[in-house]
Design a protein around this motif. Structure first.
Motif, PDB file in Angstrom:
ATOM      1  N   GLN A  47       0.790  -1.173   0.126  1.00 55.36           N
ATOM      2  CA  GLN A  47      -0.180   0.213  -0.052  1.00 55.36           C
ATOM      3  C   GLN A  47       0.860   1.286   0.059  1.00 55.36           C
ATOM      4  N   HIS A  48       1.883   1.117   0.661  1.00 56.29           N
ATOM      5  CA  HIS A  48       2.494   2.533   0.845  1.00 56.29           C
ATOM      6  C   HIS A  48       3.651   2.797  -0.702  1.00 56.29           C
ATOM      7  N   LEU A  49       3.903   1.534  -1.238  1.00 52.77           N
ATOM      8  CA  LEU A  49       4.295   1.686  -2.568  1.00 52.77           C
ATOM      9  C   LEU A  49       3.225   2.253  -3.517  1.00 52.77           C
ATOM     10  N   ALA A  50       2.116   1.679  -3.508  1.00 49.41           N
ATOM     11  CA  ALA A  50       1.009   2.326  -4.578  1.00 49.41           C
ATOM     12  C   ALA A  50       0.876   3.445  -4.364  1.00 49.41           C
ATOM     13  N   GLY A  51       0.657   3.960  -2.992  1.00 48.69           N
ATOM     14  CA  GLY A  51       0.486   5.507  -2.660  1.00 48.69           C
ATOM     15  C   GLY A  51       1.641   6.368  -3.314  1.00 48.69           C
ATOM     16  N   THR A  52       2.947   5.739  -3.037  1.00 47.51           N
ATOM     17  CA  THR A  52       4.313   6.529  -3.708  1.00 47.51           C
ATOM     18  C   THR A  52       4.169   6.685  -4.996  1.00 47.51           C
TER      19      THR A  52
END
Length: 228
Positions: A47-52
């Motif tokens: 999820q963090h990578l998706a937001g980034t």
């Protein structure tokens, strides 16, 4: 003397049973930790990578509107983040199968066949009977199947892989076959993956058998169900 031998035999049997139970308990703890790490990778890092990635996409779009010379670099960053997301998902899938928490073993194996079938290798899954009620048993069978498919893809270079699962009230039979070049003798004797599969089959109360087919390899795993 005869009584002493009987006592010694009974002691050895109890020790063997105790060790087998300990191995099962360790396996359960290991699976729980594997699942936890897989979920953390998927839910947190993913999820963090998706937001980034979304933020990087916004920056790249803005640079494109401004005809900024950094726009190609920004697009490259977006692609790298997308690759990181896919890599994270692949690692997470290698650690746990979310389907085992939902519909069970059949869904997990169907998902496995679909993921393999996205590449150049065709993978089919067929089953009969009912899925096992035991989550622990389903988990061991799933990872035996996954390891067998992985070995086939890695060592056999097949064009087609088949996953067969049949269950009755008395037993569960899993068969994975492929049309590749087969496993080498050294892989059969020294392969860690094969040893892991055999251990998982034993932990589930069954046995593993690997045989060379006319073309490719066939992996058999048979487990008496009994109380599972």
């Amino acid at each position: 003397m005869h009584l002493r031998v009987k006592e010694r035999t009974a002691d050895l049997q109890r020790e063997l049973a105790r060790r087998q139970q300990l191995e099962k308990e360790i396996a359960v703890v290991a699976e729980e930790e594997r699942t936890r790490v897989g979920r953390e990778l998927h839910d947190s890092l993913g999820q963090h990578l998706a937001g980034t990635g979304l933020l990087a996409e916004t920056v790249a779009n803005q640079l494109e509107k401004e005809n900024n010379t950094m726009q190609p670099t920004a697009r490259k960053v977006v692609r790298l983040i997308d690759q990181g997301i896919e890599l994270t998902r692949e690692i997470a899938r290698g650690l746990y199968s979310s389907e085992l928490d939902g519909d069970g073993l059949f869904s997990a194996l169907e998902s496995l066949s679909r993921s393999v079938g996205k590449g150049q290798v065709k993978c089919e899954f067929e089953h009969s009977g009912k899925p096992p009620r035991s989550k622990e048993l389903a988990t061991q069978v799933y990872w035996v199947a996954r390891e067998a498919v992985t070995n086939a893809l890695k060592h056999g270079q097949p064009q087609h892989v088949w996953i067969h699962l049949r269950t009755t009230d008395d037993y569960l039979r899993l068969k994975i076959e492929d049309d590749g070049r087969g496993l080498s003798q050294s892989t059969r004797e020294d392969g860690i993956g094969l040893k892991v599969m055999a251990q998982r089959a034993e932990l589930a109360g069954g046995r593993l058998r690997i045989e060379k087919a006319v073309q490719g390899t066939v992996v058999h795993c048979e487990i008496p169900l009994g109380e599972n």
